[in-house]
Scaffold this active site. Structure first.
Site: not given
Ligand code: TPP
Ligand code: TPP
Ligand code: MG
Ligand code: MG
Lengths: 322, 324, 322, 324
Positions: C29, C57-58, C82, C85, C127
């Site tokens: 990501e 999409s882990e 981490a 995962i 986190h």
């Molecule tokens: C399972 C997971 N993967 C990655 C992340 C890191 N992460 C935090 S917010 C985010 C983006 C989320 O996008 P979206 O669902 O469109 O929400 P937005 O931030 O745009 O409100 C990511 C990749 C996470 N917190 N949880």
């Protein structure tokens, strides 16, 4: 008291608790028809709303159990075979086990997870693994591993009544073992070990299906004049350190038998704790007898070579006796 | 649908509260007064507010990492929220959760969630609980466009469909998941289309138009209460600020154009509602100004409360894990 | 030799290995823009085909790494933080780690997983968790935890060249630490511990970000005449038992410092092994200094109370010195 | 599309081989000669064979717990398969895998998989490898209707769509996931509809008609090779036997009617092809009979090979974990 099998004990616990508390319900894959028999008959008794077949969507229905619990229900969530838990791992580790703490004690998560684990002959790596080690590093989750029908009933009932997430590991090879099981409201407290056999020469701590195996070895070694004390911790989290240390103060020697792969096993965790807190009691190193560090192979001779058998348990005992 | 003046005013109030609250958070982090990191939803207020305005107090929501707006829209207390973000003992989670984990179970707020997509099955289970206990409570499930690519989205919508659960899936499509444009991560232009894959209704909604959001949400809630199952609402909106407050400090380059941001700022959901109600003569300008002022005052009071609150004692780290 | 930060060392390793082997590529990501900086600049150098942003999409993209590896590529798969995962846990535990064995040695899985771990102040439970304990019970996966820039570069390069799945845990708080890092083809073998400081009174085994913390304590205790030997195992699987036992045979005392929750920690695993194999060397119980068994809380004083700090490390050392 | 005689004969041969092989497995398990458990695909042969007939030797497949058919269709060696199921050292996985984990990397068979939905991202990654290495190899991904409710389905199809990967997603809808009817677990009647959620083509295919399957697969493969991305084929079929061989011994009650089974048996894919080719005069009855006989002989030979093969030695348990 009646003679019940392990599976009958599960069914008794489930139906008694579902009778007792209308906020309980079961969800999981094919729980209505019940491939392995642990929920057989419950559909007829409690109907499809409370005995709820799910699609094959582990993260989805485990998460649904989490949400239902936080909204006031008391879900009993079955993961058909233990390694499928990995498909729902986030919902168990990051959600179920953390939400109460993260919310500052607001959330209540009275969920019981139940799952079939262990090697029972020829199911290979993705179906035979002993999964509880992956959950040891999860504060907020209780881990229960019954080794026989009476404990199964008493611990499962306690798990269901517990207001915290509890996971119960039911060994695939124990289904038909049979013993006297108290009728009705028989509760075994979570966090209390059981001394299965007394002895003064060495303490053998055995988990799940390793308990009957260790008992057989103990009986055998008695013939050689070796008095083995066998202890079943019954729950790995919380662990009844006191009972184990008490035994160690008598025998001064310990072997831990775990079906899990050695590295990261419950045997390692228990050994580390005992060696730290019971250092002065020990006359010999604590010996861990565990599965080899390879995936569980399919073919019978290979599976047998990987999982601790009576010979390896006996050898472990003799090693610490010096 | 005829929306009463009180409802409109309440929506206006909530949007302002969110805007002021998050603007404050942003300023405080920038000034270094709040340490951690936070995701603000400035520009997206209409979605949170339009949805929650259609809910009853006993209805429930699940939220995301970008959750302040949802929480405030569902009635969250600004002072306890702010105290939590300050890490104080008086915060909603006694300092254990922080911005990403605020919850208020008494208001049906089952919690923000730090795992993208993590709340979707949880909302589904909350709806299952309503069904099993024969209550007509609805659960609204907020998640982002990015979350709509997680497996939990799929598993949950299928589950809710076959079980006809009273849940409203609210996809806030703000054009980005972190720094990745939705268009390059998501195989469909309209995530609402995915509803077809679960045989449930799915609608594209103008997420910056609070009245439109409210209308769709009310209909979805009515369907849910009537036992007709879930609805997917894709609310198209935009976050004016970065993914996380202060991101300029650690990312290099920019991932969107200033024009794009400006275009969306011109479509401010709060100003849009103002124009609408002033134009229709429903509400007077002074009333709106008073509401805005009140929101500012509430936020100031919240900051004051947080500042005055004690930090937790180290020993408290051991509490709140178990129901004894 | 140049002074590099931890993050610069990661970037150096990645770009050198991607230069070297056209079958390598990065997926994860936001790896193109690189929120945390570890892949910054690689997009410009290697293009979007080989520095590949994924949807959130882990399970999907970790599984894609598994499939790509089995089809001849050498993926470098980043899991941003981490604990995410857990969303891909099946693909790592049931697939990546087992497929070679289950296929009787046919499959090749040269995958490097990289992930940011640990508590760095105010990111809370989902986190900040130290995740490697969940992976200890996974035969077929190597686990690497570098504690500084030079090791980071050398171990990451070795991980990428390894024909087996390796996971590299990069501590969130170490990003800006800086030290001399050899240029070019500098490889640190996986499975070899590093003695960071010699001492004869007590062996302190420290992991990841606990290494600099243990070093600070060692420097401090030197003032009190206590000579602490600090060892960084660098990889938890395989574990360099020999180096640890050698040290123990000199100091006869051991403290293990791990940022993970105590139960099921790497500290427990190492302690169990050392107490078993080094029993006769021990003059005192092995002391584990680890995180409390609660999720990592948000607020700074709480987080600090949960994670081992210098005071707890020093107290652990004094305890085993008796 | 004009399908050559050789292709048709080869498909007929493969279907027979699968049928005979699995019938044998069933008999051997019932007789107690093979210990473990196995999932057979009798009745579903046309899907495996029609798909694989459209593939080249360098193309790849991923399979499922019900994988014998896919493996044989892609060219798997019956003797090494049988030996594996017997747990012998001469088996494809040296006895380490068993029925659920057979693989033959030299034939592009990346393995059966015991995790429902587990192979879907793997196939997607295999297709990514083809793209990254500029080869025009296609990957066919087999999975069941039940697997189409797993999150991996969703994540993978989205991924393959945005990256335009050369993969054919083959959903074998056999009406059940274990003992649960598809209709009660799956929110849509036709899983092919879900393709819309990923903006890729999706088709309902008669999974018992090998020529139809072959045609759709050929088109999907051509699209994939041309860089046009993935296709979802939902092949409607039926398993004649239980979910797992011997299930009658441990489940009580039945989960489907005898009429239903009979109805599908009347639509046997092998007989259907026979009638088709005999009717068109393309192939003579004797030729077909010879093929059927050869298949039986091959299966007998495979059993013989397995029986004669040694079991692995215990020490071999420690091998094959690492590439050294
Ligand atoms: C399972 C997971 N993967 C990655 C992340 C890191 N992460 C935090 S917010 C985010 C983006 C989320 O996008 P979206 O669902 O469109 O929400 P937005 O931030 O745009 O409100 C990511 C990749 C996470 N917190 N949880
Ligand atoms: C992740 C996971 N969950 C559950 C199972 C148990 N299981 C094995 S096969 C099966 C049914 C699969 O149904 P489907 O995908 O339709 O394939 P079919 O068996 O019908 O060919 C289930 C639930 C599993 N192996 N893996
Ligand atoms: Mg977004
Ligand atoms: Mg099926």
């Amino acid at each position: 008291m009646a003679q019940l099998t392990f599976l009958q004990a599960i069914r008794a616990a489930l139906s008694e608790e579902m009778e007792r508390d209308p906020s309980t319900f079961i969800l999981g894959e094919d729980v209505a028809l019940s491939a392995f028999g642990s929920t057989r008959g419950l559909l007829e008794r409690f109907g499809p709303e409370r005995v709820r077949d799910t699609p094959i969507s582990e993260a989805g229905f485990v998460g649904a159990a989490v949400g239902a619990a936080m909204a006031g229900m008391r879900p009993i969530c079955e993961i058909e075979i233990a390694p499928f838990i990995y498909c729902a791992f986030d919902q168990i580790v990051n959600q179920a086990a953390k939400l109460r703490y993260m919310s500052g004690g607001q959330a209540r998560l009275p969920i019981t997870f139940r799952t079939l684990y262990g090697a029972a002959g020829g199911a290979a790596a993705q179906h035979s693994e002993t999964v509880y080690p992956h959950l040891l590093p999860v504060p907020g989750l209780k881990i229960v591993v019954p080794s026989g029908p009476a404990d199964m009933k008493g611990l499962l009932k306690s798990a269901i009544r517990d207001d915290n997430p509890v996971i119960v590991f039911e060994h695939a090879a124990l289904g038909r073992t049979r013993e006297e099981v108290p009728d009705g409201d028989y509760l075994v407290p979570i966090g209390k070990a059981s001394v299965k056999r007394e002895g003064r020469d060495v303490t053998v701590v055995a988990i799940g299906a390793m308990v009957p195996r260790a008992m057989a070895v103990a009986a055998h070694l008695a013939g050689d004049g070796i008095a083995v004390e066998v202890i079943d911790p019954r729950s790995l989290a919380p662990l009844d350190e006191e009972t184990l240390l008490n035994s160690l103060s008598k025998t001064n020697r310990m072997v831990i038998v775990d079906e899990a792969h050695l590295r990261g096993s419950a045997a390692s965790e228990i050994a580390a704790t005992m060696a730290e807190k019971g250092f002065d009691l020990l006359d010999a190193p604590i010996k861990r007898v565990a599965a080899l560090d390879v995936p569980i192979p399919f073919s019978r001779p290979l599976e047998a070579a990987v999982i601790p058998d009576e010979a390896r348990i006996a050898a472990g005992i003799r090693a610490v006796l010096g | 649908m005829d929306i009463g003046k009180e409802v409109v005013l309440e929506m206006y109030r909530k949007m302002h509260r969110i805007r002021q609250f998050e603007q404050k958070i942003k300023d405080l982090i920038t000034a270094g007064e709040i340490p951690g990191f936070a995701h603000v939803s400035i520009g997206e207020e209409a979605t949170a507010v339009g949805i929650c305005a259609a809910l009853r107090p006993t209805d429930r929501i699940t939220s995301t990492h970008r959750g302040h707006g949802h929480l405030i829209a569902k009635g969250g207390d600004l002072a306890r929220m702010m105290a939590e973000i300050y890490g104080r003992r008086t915060g909603y989670c006694k300092g254990k959760g922080g911005s990403m984990h605020i919850a208020d179970f008494s208001l049906g707020i089952l919690g923000a969630n730090g795992i993208v997509g993590g709340g979707i099955p949880i909302a589904t289970g909350s709806a299952l609980a309503a069904k099993l206990s024969h209550k007509d409570d609805v659960t609204a499930c907020f998640f982002g466009d990015g979350a709509a690519n997680e497996g939990t989205f799929h598993e949950s919508l299928n589950l809710a469909s076959i079980w006809k659960l009273p849940v409203i899936y609210v996809c806030e499509n703000n054009g980005f998941g972190e720094f990745t444009p939705t268009a390059s991560a998501t195989s469909v232009k309209d995530i609402a289309v995915r509803a077809k894959g679960y045989d449930i209704p799915g609608y594209v909604v103008d997420g910056n138009n609070v009245l439109e959001v409210y209308r769709y949400a009310s209909e979805a809630a009515a369907r849910a209460r009537a036992g007709e199952g879930p609805t997917l609402l894709e609310c198209k909106t935009y976050r004016w600020e970065g993914h996380v407050v202060g991101e300029q400090a650690f990312i290099t380059g920019s991932y969107r154009t200033e024009e794009e941001v400006a275009r969306w700022k011109a479509r401010c959901p709060i100003i849009a509602l103002e124009q609408e109600v002033l134009g229709s003569g429903l509400i007077k300008r002074e009333e709106l100004e008073r509401i805005a002022r009140e929101a500012r005052d509430q936020v100031e009071a919240a900051v004051e409360f947080a500042r005055q609150s004690p930090m937790p004692e180290p020993a408290e780290a051991g509490e709140d894990l178990w129901v004894e």
